[in-house]
Design a protein around this motif. Structure first.
Motif, PDB file in Angstrom:
ATOM      1  N   ALA A  89       5.097  -6.205   7.212  1.00 50.50           N
ATOM      2  CA  ALA A  89       5.532  -6.846   8.401  1.00 50.50           C
ATOM      3  C   ALA A  89       4.556  -7.826   9.152  1.00 50.50           C
ATOM      4  O   ALA A  89       3.449  -7.939   9.016  1.00 50.50           O
ATOM      5  N   ASN A  90       5.177  -8.872   9.770  1.00 53.88           N
ATOM      6  CA  ASN A  90       4.391  -9.914  10.570  1.00 53.88           C
ATOM      7  C   ASN A  90       3.651  -9.089  11.636  1.00 53.88           C
ATOM      8  O   ASN A  90       3.973  -8.099  12.261  1.00 53.88           O
ATOM      9  N   HIS A  91       2.592  -9.748  12.319  1.00 52.54           N
ATOM     10  CA  HIS A  91       1.776  -9.100  13.101  1.00 52.54           C
ATOM     11  C   HIS A  91       1.723 -10.099  14.368  1.00 52.54           C
ATOM     12  O   HIS A  91       1.016 -11.129  14.359  1.00 52.54           O
ATOM     13  N   ILE A  92       1.943  -9.655  15.626  1.00 53.00           N
ATOM     14  CA  ILE A  92       2.099 -10.180  16.782  1.00 53.00           C
ATOM     15  C   ILE A  92       1.120  -9.333  17.797  1.00 53.00           C
ATOM     16  O   ILE A  92       0.205 -10.219  18.682  1.00 53.00           O
ATOM     17  N   SER A  93       1.247  -8.121  18.028  1.00 58.97           N
ATOM     18  CA  SER A  93       0.540  -7.320  18.960  1.00 58.97           C
ATOM     19  C   SER A  93       0.326  -6.038  18.606  1.00 58.97           C
ATOM     20  O   SER A  93       0.294  -5.497  17.485  1.00 58.97           O
ATOM     21  N   TRP A  94      -0.902  -5.512  19.288  1.00 57.09           N
ATOM     22  CA  TRP A  94      -1.264  -4.031  19.324  1.00 57.09           C
ATOM     23  C   TRP A  94      -0.269  -3.087  19.273  1.00 57.09           C
ATOM     24  O   TRP A  94      -0.216  -2.044  18.713  1.00 57.09           O
ATOM     25  N   LEU A  95       0.901  -3.311  20.058  1.00 51.37           N
ATOM     26  CA  LEU A  95       2.199  -2.764  20.076  1.00 51.37           C
ATOM     27  C   LEU A  95       3.073  -2.688  18.671  1.00 51.37           C
ATOM     28  O   LEU A  95       4.119  -2.028  18.775  1.00 51.37           O
ATOM     29  N   ASP A  96       2.790  -3.539  17.750  1.00 52.72           N
ATOM     30  CA  ASP A  96       3.451  -3.371  16.682  1.00 52.72           C
ATOM     31  C   ASP A  96       3.382  -2.199  15.878  1.00 52.72           C
ATOM     32  O   ASP A  96       4.262  -1.606  15.319  1.00 52.72           O
ATOM     33  N   VAL A  97       2.164  -1.506  15.693  1.00 56.65           N
ATOM     34  CA  VAL A  97       2.177  -0.221  15.135  1.00 56.65           C
ATOM     35  C   VAL A  97       2.992   0.928  16.011  1.00 56.65           C
ATOM     36  O   VAL A  97       3.619   1.644  15.444  1.00 56.65           O
ATOM     37  N   VAL A  98       2.843   0.832  17.162  1.00 59.68           N
ATOM     38  CA  VAL A  98       3.682   1.847  17.673  1.00 59.68           C
ATOM     39  C   VAL A  98       5.105   1.637  17.857  1.00 59.68           C
ATOM     40  O   VAL A  98       5.724   2.713  17.492  1.00 59.68           O
ATOM     41  N   ARG A 156       3.676   8.180  -0.447  1.00 59.60           N
ATOM     42  CA  ARG A 156       3.489   7.851   0.907  1.00 59.60           C
ATOM     43  C   ARG A 156       3.967   6.537   1.306  1.00 59.60           C
ATOM     44  O   ARG A 156       3.729   5.706   0.351  1.00 59.60           O
ATOM     45  N   THR A 157       4.553   6.401   2.440  1.00 59.53           N
ATOM     46  CA  THR A 157       4.951   5.095   2.736  1.00 59.53           C
ATOM     47  C   THR A 157       3.828   4.725   3.606  1.00 59.53           C
ATOM     48  O   THR A 157       3.386   5.157   4.695  1.00 59.53           O
ATOM     49  N   VAL A 158       3.547   3.246   3.225  1.00 58.83           N
ATOM     50  CA  VAL A 158       2.357   2.915   3.782  1.00 58.83           C
ATOM     51  C   VAL A 158       2.419   1.501   4.370  1.00 58.83           C
ATOM     52  O   VAL A 158       3.372   0.625   3.806  1.00 58.83           O
ATOM     53  N   LEU A 159       2.034   1.121   5.619  1.00 57.60           N
ATOM     54  CA  LEU A 159       2.401   0.083   6.434  1.00 57.60           C
ATOM     55  C   LEU A 159       1.058  -1.025   6.305  1.00 57.60           C
ATOM     56  O   LEU A 159       0.067  -0.611   6.658  1.00 57.60           O
ATOM     57  N   VAL A 160       1.259  -2.259   5.801  1.00 57.34           N
ATOM     58  CA  VAL A 160       0.510  -3.282   6.003  1.00 57.34           C
ATOM     59  C   VAL A 160       0.773  -4.616   6.492  1.00 57.34           C
ATOM     60  O   VAL A 160       2.221  -4.782   6.514  1.00 57.34           O
ATOM     61  N   PHE A 161      -0.279  -4.960   7.291  1.00 52.97           N
ATOM     62  CA  PHE A 161      -0.023  -6.481   7.876  1.00 52.97           C
ATOM     63  C   PHE A 161      -0.596  -7.675   7.199  1.00 52.97           C
ATOM     64  O   PHE A 161      -1.784  -7.713   7.104  1.00 52.97           O
ATOM     65  N   PRO A 162       0.186  -8.248   6.264  1.00 50.73           N
ATOM     66  CA  PRO A 162      -0.594  -9.107   5.300  1.00 50.73           C
ATOM     67  C   PRO A 162      -1.000 -10.137   5.728  1.00 50.73           C
ATOM     68  O   PRO A 162      -1.729 -11.071   5.011  1.00 50.73           O
ATOM     69  N   GLN A 163      -0.646 -10.577   7.074  1.00 52.86           N
ATOM     70  CA  GLN A 163      -1.198 -11.841   7.746  1.00 52.86           C
ATOM     71  C   GLN A 163      -2.655 -11.530   8.050  1.00 52.86           C
ATOM     72  O   GLN A 163      -3.524 -12.708   8.107  1.00 52.86           O
ATOM     73  N   ALA A 164      -3.197 -10.291   8.228  1.00 55.47           N
ATOM     74  CA  ALA A 164      -4.386 -10.001   8.494  1.00 55.47           C
ATOM     75  C   ALA A 164      -4.865 -10.378   9.896  1.00 55.47           C
ATOM     76  O   ALA A 164      -6.260  -9.968  10.195  1.00 55.47           O
ATOM     77  N   THR A 165      -4.137 -10.898  10.642  1.00 59.83           N
ATOM     78  CA  THR A 165      -4.420 -11.369  11.985  1.00 59.83           C
ATOM     79  C   THR A 165      -3.205 -11.327  12.748  1.00 59.83           C
ATOM     80  O   THR A 165      -2.348 -11.593  12.093  1.00 59.83           O
TER      81      THR A 165
END
Length: 257
Positions: A89-98, A156-165
């Motif tokens: 997924a793209n990464h915008i916020s600390w809320l993304d994981v929630v 297992r299903t694993v979530l990664v934010f490939p943008q890294a930031t």
């Protein structure tokens, strides 16, 4: 060159205070509600990782903060697969994981520093997070890919934010390829996911967690925002190919989303 080197991301100035704000009394109620949810989650101990508990608790966090959740019927994991799913997924916020946990319980990959964060680090460890050490240099990268591939092969299903930031918009940055090698090695599907935030029908950066900003400032904007919502859009899975093709394909799909 350091393989863990990441793009600078957006400056903190891209995170704009919400245009429509709740009253101080409502903000206080949200802080109190969040404290209750987090306290209950901590008391669950290792039970926090049980079955549907992460999804329930994540939805409670969003409700306490007054954040609406929009999610389609497509699951994050690929039903019927013999191996797990790599969710990117793209990464915008600390809320993304929630928000993603509120859709479906998944494990995720995070930088080592997250393990030391107050409260968040505790939750991450209990959820079976795989922490990566960016200071480990090139020798650490194959180890990370190998461990991720093992998790996927084990189902297992694993979530990664490939943008890294983090970036203020969906299309900021680019997808790094390393995590996609784990999907290739495990024969796992890649599920691209787009995460976006809106307020009053318009794209909002109120939830963005950018640059060198502290967590407190990012949390205050979310608490203050009236009518903030997060949309999670899961796209059709990608199969096969090499890590370059998967990374580029996933990135294109996420941006269109």
């Amino acid at each position: 060159m350091n393989p863990w080197a990441v793009d600078a991301g957006c400056p903190r100035s891209c995170a704009v205070a919400p245009a429509d704000r709740v009253s101080p009394a409502e903000a206080a109620r949200r802080y109190a509600g969040l404290a209750r949810v987090l306290g209950h989650s901590l008391r669950l101990g290792e039970g926090l990782a049980d079955s549907d508990t992460p999804r329930v608790q994540a939805r409670r966090v969003l409700r306490a903060l007054g954040v609406g959740l929009e999610a389609g019927p497509v699951p994050l994991s690929v039903p019927g697969a013999d191996v797990g799913t790599l969710v990117v997924a793209n990464h915008i916020s600390w809320l993304d994981v929630v928000a993603l946990l509120a859709v479906e319980p998944v494990s995720f990959v995070a930088k080592r520093e997250v393990a030391r964060w107050p409260v968040v680090g505790t939750f991450a460890r209990r959820m079976g997070t795989q922490f990566i050490d960016r200071e480990g240099g090139r020798r650490a990268l194959p180890l990370m890919v190998g461990e991720l591939a093992k998790s996927l092969a084990a189902g297992r299903t694993v979530l990664v934010f490939p943008q890294a930031t983090t970036w203020c918009s969906v299309s900021g940055g680019r997808f790094r390829r390393a995590a996609f090698q784990a999907a290739v090695d495990a024969g796992a599907a890649v599920r691209p996911v787009t995460v976006g935030y809106r307020q009053g029908g318009e794209v909002s950066t109120a939830a963005a967690f950018l640059g060198d900003e502290g967590f407190g400032g990012a949390l205050r904007r979310v608490v203050a925002a009236r009518g903030l919502s997060v949309r999670v859009t899961a796209h059709p899975p990608l199969y096969g190919g090499d890590r370059k093709g998967l990374a580029e394909g996933a990135w294109a799909v996420v941006c269109r989303g």
